[in-house]
Design a protein around this motif. Structure first.
Motif, PDB file in Angstrom:
ATOM      1  N   TRP A 182      -8.533  -5.938  -8.015  1.00  0.00           N
ATOM      2  CA  TRP A 182      -8.249  -4.512  -8.132  1.00  0.00           C
ATOM      3  C   TRP A 182      -6.876  -4.282  -8.753  1.00  0.00           C
ATOM      4  O   TRP A 182      -5.943  -5.062  -8.535  1.00  0.00           O
ATOM      5  N   VAL A 183      -6.737  -3.204  -9.484  1.00  0.00           N
ATOM      6  CA  VAL A 183      -5.454  -2.879 -10.118  1.00  0.00           C
ATOM      7  C   VAL A 183      -5.415  -1.382 -10.397  1.00  0.00           C
ATOM      8  O   VAL A 183      -6.437  -0.781 -10.745  1.00  0.00           O
TER       9      VAL A 183
ATOM     10  N   MET B 228      -7.208   0.848  -2.214  1.00  0.00           N
ATOM     11  CA  MET B 228      -7.282  -0.424  -2.947  1.00  0.00           C
ATOM     12  C   MET B 228      -6.922  -1.606  -2.053  1.00  0.00           C
ATOM     13  O   MET B 228      -7.616  -2.629  -2.046  1.00  0.00           O
ATOM     14  N   LEU B 229      -5.827  -1.470  -1.304  1.00  0.00           N
ATOM     15  CA  LEU B 229      -5.392  -2.615  -0.490  1.00  0.00           C
ATOM     16  C   LEU B 229      -6.312  -2.851   0.701  1.00  0.00           C
ATOM     17  O   LEU B 229      -6.236  -3.884   1.351  1.00  0.00           O
ATOM     18  N   GLY B 230      -7.211  -1.903   0.956  1.00  0.00           N
ATOM     19  CA  GLY B 230      -8.204  -2.088   2.013  1.00  0.00           C
ATOM     20  C   GLY B 230      -9.459  -2.773   1.528  1.00  0.00           C
ATOM     21  O   GLY B 230     -10.356  -3.052   2.326  1.00  0.00           O
TER      22      GLY B 230
ATOM     23  N   LEU C 108      -7.950  -8.923   5.322  1.00  0.00           N
ATOM     24  CA  LEU C 108      -8.827  -7.984   4.601  1.00  0.00           C
ATOM     25  C   LEU C 108      -9.268  -8.506   3.242  1.00  0.00           C
ATOM     26  O   LEU C 108     -10.357  -8.196   2.774  1.00  0.00           O
ATOM     27  N   GLY C 109      -8.404  -9.290   2.581  1.00  0.00           N
ATOM     28  CA  GLY C 109      -8.756  -9.790   1.249  1.00  0.00           C
ATOM     29  C   GLY C 109      -9.996 -10.668   1.267  1.00  0.00           C
ATOM     30  O   GLY C 109     -10.744 -10.716   0.290  1.00  0.00           O
TER      31      GLY C 109
ATOM     32  N   ALA D 255      -5.567  -8.262  -5.478  1.00  0.00           N
ATOM     33  CA  ALA D 255      -5.071  -6.990  -6.004  1.00  0.00           C
ATOM     34  C   ALA D 255      -3.759  -7.231  -6.737  1.00  0.00           C
ATOM     35  O   ALA D 255      -2.982  -8.127  -6.365  1.00  0.00           O
ATOM     36  N   TYR D 256      -3.551  -6.453  -7.784  1.00  0.00           N
ATOM     37  CA  TYR D 256      -2.306  -6.513  -8.541  1.00  0.00           C
ATOM     38  C   TYR D 256      -1.495  -5.250  -8.315  1.00  0.00           C
ATOM     39  O   TYR D 256      -2.037  -4.139  -8.352  1.00  0.00           O
ATOM     40  N   LEU D 257      -0.191  -5.428  -8.103  1.00  0.00           N
ATOM     41  CA  LEU D 257       0.737  -4.298  -8.039  1.00  0.00           C
ATOM     42  C   LEU D 257       1.655  -4.404  -9.240  1.00  0.00           C
ATOM     43  O   LEU D 257       2.016  -5.510  -9.655  1.00  0.00           O
TER      44      LEU D 257
END
Ligand code: NOJ
Length: 540
Positions: free
Chosen positions: A321-322, A370-372, A476-477, A377-379
């Motif tokens: 996700w991003v 997104m973080l859920g 969660l990931g 994930a990318y920040l």
């Protein structure tokens, strides 16, 4: 460190020139990044991805590489790179570097040698040189355009001015495309991979991964080619031949220990085509740009999450996700527009100005959603401060080639590349020791500086840190997503022990009974989830 870390890692993108400047030249550098490694570990990310820091004339901010095995003096030297990798590893962070294989700089020695060697010399085989069309070769070989605007071909001239062959550049004129059908190119990049793997990097972000192979015969393309990025199609993108290259690279990575990985930057609109890059013997992950480009609309999010998880799942790959990066309008600005999420194109002072208060509220909700999600994930640097784009930059300071090549019709990406605000009361907001910044910072950045947020329990920074910590603690990931029906405007799912709910543009909805709030992106009024707010809940 756990195996297959790339399946659920949160990776923080560093755009080196705008992250932290140690020497006061106004450009961020590798020693500046080293000074912030502890900060990154305290934020709670698992890895960093560094945009290019290699030798470059900087025609496209370093995505025009003149030597893949040298550090540009603007950023430091190879010792600094080694020290950075070591410091990151010591802090428990993996390191991903950028690989730019579609094109080099025209100042790379391979291109210089090819130009000097003359038409039909073997040196020319490394690039896409072609005779022109028309009686005297005065017309380009086909009608392809540059992604940045203007023609995709440039004609060479001998020192005496005589015109000769043309070369292809899908991006800037100073970024000639390599010809990946040439074994010498393939061998050269095996060497580049090994060079950085030997120095200890944990993976590569592969630039323009969908562009390396062009359709046989270089046929004309009859559609106005690609507004910057965004689901590119045509004879220059997503050709089946690219997969052979990634299988070869996977073979190189697999000879190293430590679970090294590849992430594709591939703007491929069809999720099932994108999943081809993620087959077990190719890349490990690919940015989910459909998620980034999603309208601020609950059913659109449900669809995109379902479709991309299904197609990646079919090849055993996680979803990545991003929401922001150095090529797109930051999500605070994107979601603050009248039609939120409708475009990721940069904005200038003659364009619509986003509402950054509303945009921040939505961006926080989008981030928490997104973080859920399961997967990685990318920040993008600065999103943890809630930074918007600089949408009123003076044209005189612009540097993105998009601005110049589009004949000043597209402002490009400078607005998302502004030097970070670390300390509100320091010159240059603490970006550099003396206040120098390569692009000016907008007024609103002082209030968003790290030191204004770090001790504030309601700040965006605190929300990011808490979400990253909980995401890691609760696994969660690596958990499983199950959809929950909470009404049309609410994206709701269970992931491991957490229920995630995001109310997108809907009236307040009651929070379910039997749950307690772990985290929320904004204030919750009387047991309800207000519009443009997300929560993480756990069973009470
Ligand atoms: C994608 C990169 O992210 C972008 O910044 C660059 O301009 C193009 N590829 C060309 O390398």
């Amino acid at each position: 460190m756990p195996a297959e870390w790339w399946r659920d890692a949160v990776i923080y993108q560093i755009y080196p020139r705008s992250f932290a400047d140690s020497d006061g030249d106004g450009y961020g550098d590798l020693p500046g990044i080293i000074s912030k490694v502890d900060y990154l570990a305290s934020l709670g990310v698992d890895a960093i991805w560094l945009s290019p820091f290699y030798l470059s004339p900087m025609a496209d901010a370093g995505y025009d590489v003149a030597d893949y095995e040298q550090v540009d003096p603007l950023f430091g030297n190879l010792d600094d790179a080694d020290r950075l990798i070591e410091a990151a590893h010591a802090a428990g962070l993996r390191v991903v570097v950028d690989l730019v294989p579609n094109h080099t700089s025209d100042e790379h020695r391979w291109f210089r040698d090819a130009v000097a060697a003359g038409p039909r010399a073997p040196e020319r085989d490394m690039y896409v040189f072609h005779d022109g069309r028309g009686e005297n070769g005065e017309l380009p070989p086909n009608n392809w355009k540059s992604v940045f605007g203007g023609a995709g071909w440039t004609r060479l001239h001998r020192p005496d001015g005589t015109p000769e062959q043309w070369y292809l550049h899908l991006f800037d004129v100073k970024q000639p495309d390599l010809d990946w059908s040439t074994e010498r190119v393939r061998e050269a990049f095996d060497g580049v991979l090994r060079f950085w793997l030997d120095r200890g990097v944990d993976g590569f972000r592969v630039d323009v991964a969908h562009g390396l192979v062009k359709a046989e015969g270089l046929p004309d393309w009859d559609v106005e080619q690609a507004a910057m990025l965004g689901g590119q199609s045509g004879p220059m993108w997503d050709q089946d031949g690219v997969h052979e290259i990634y299988r070869r690279w996977r073979g190189v990575l697999d000879t190293y220990d430590g679970d090294r990985s590849l992430v594709a930057e591939a703007w491929v609109a069809d999720p099932s085509r994108l999943a081809l890059y993620l087959r077990p013997d190719e890349m490990h992950t690919a940015f989910n740009f459909q998620f980034l480009d999603c309208h601020w609309d609950a059913s659109a999010y449900r669809e995109v999450i379902t479709a991309t998880m299904a197609s990646n799942g079919a090849v055993g790959a996680p979803t990545t996700w991003v929401l922001s990066n150095h090529d797109v309008l930051r999500h605070v600005s994107r979601l603050g527009m009248a039609d939120p999420g409708s475009s990721h194109e940069g904005l200038g002072m003659r364009d619509e100005q986003p509402d950054h208060v509303v945009g921040l509220q939505r961006a926080r909700a989008a981030t928490l959603m997104m973080l859920g999600l399961p997967g990685s994930a990318y920040l993008y640097q600065g999103e943890e401060f809630g930074l918007p784009d600089h949408t009123t930059l003076p044209d005189t300071v612009r540097q993105d080639p998009t601005w110049f090549r589009s004949g000043h019709t597209r402002v490009g990406r400078d607005g998302c590349r502004i030097p970070l605000p670390w300390a509100a009361d320091r010159p240059g907001l603490g970006f550099s020791p003396n206040g120098a910044t390569w692009l000016p910072q907008p007024d609103g950045y002082a209030d968003l500086a790290l030191d204004r947020q770090a001790d504030d329990p309601a700040s965006t920074w605190t929300m990011y840190r808490d979400a990253l910590g909980a995401r890691r603690d609760l696994g969660l990931g690596g958990a499983e997503l199950t959809w929950v029906d909470a009404g049309e405007p609410v994206v709701a799912f269970d992931n491991g022990p957490v229920r995630v709910m995001a109310n997108i543009l809907g009236a307040p909805v009651p929070l379910p009974d039997g749950y307690r709030v772990l985290l929320s992106s904004g204030p919750l009024a009387g047991g309800t989830l207000p519009m443009d707010t997300a929560v993480w809940l756990s069973r009470a």
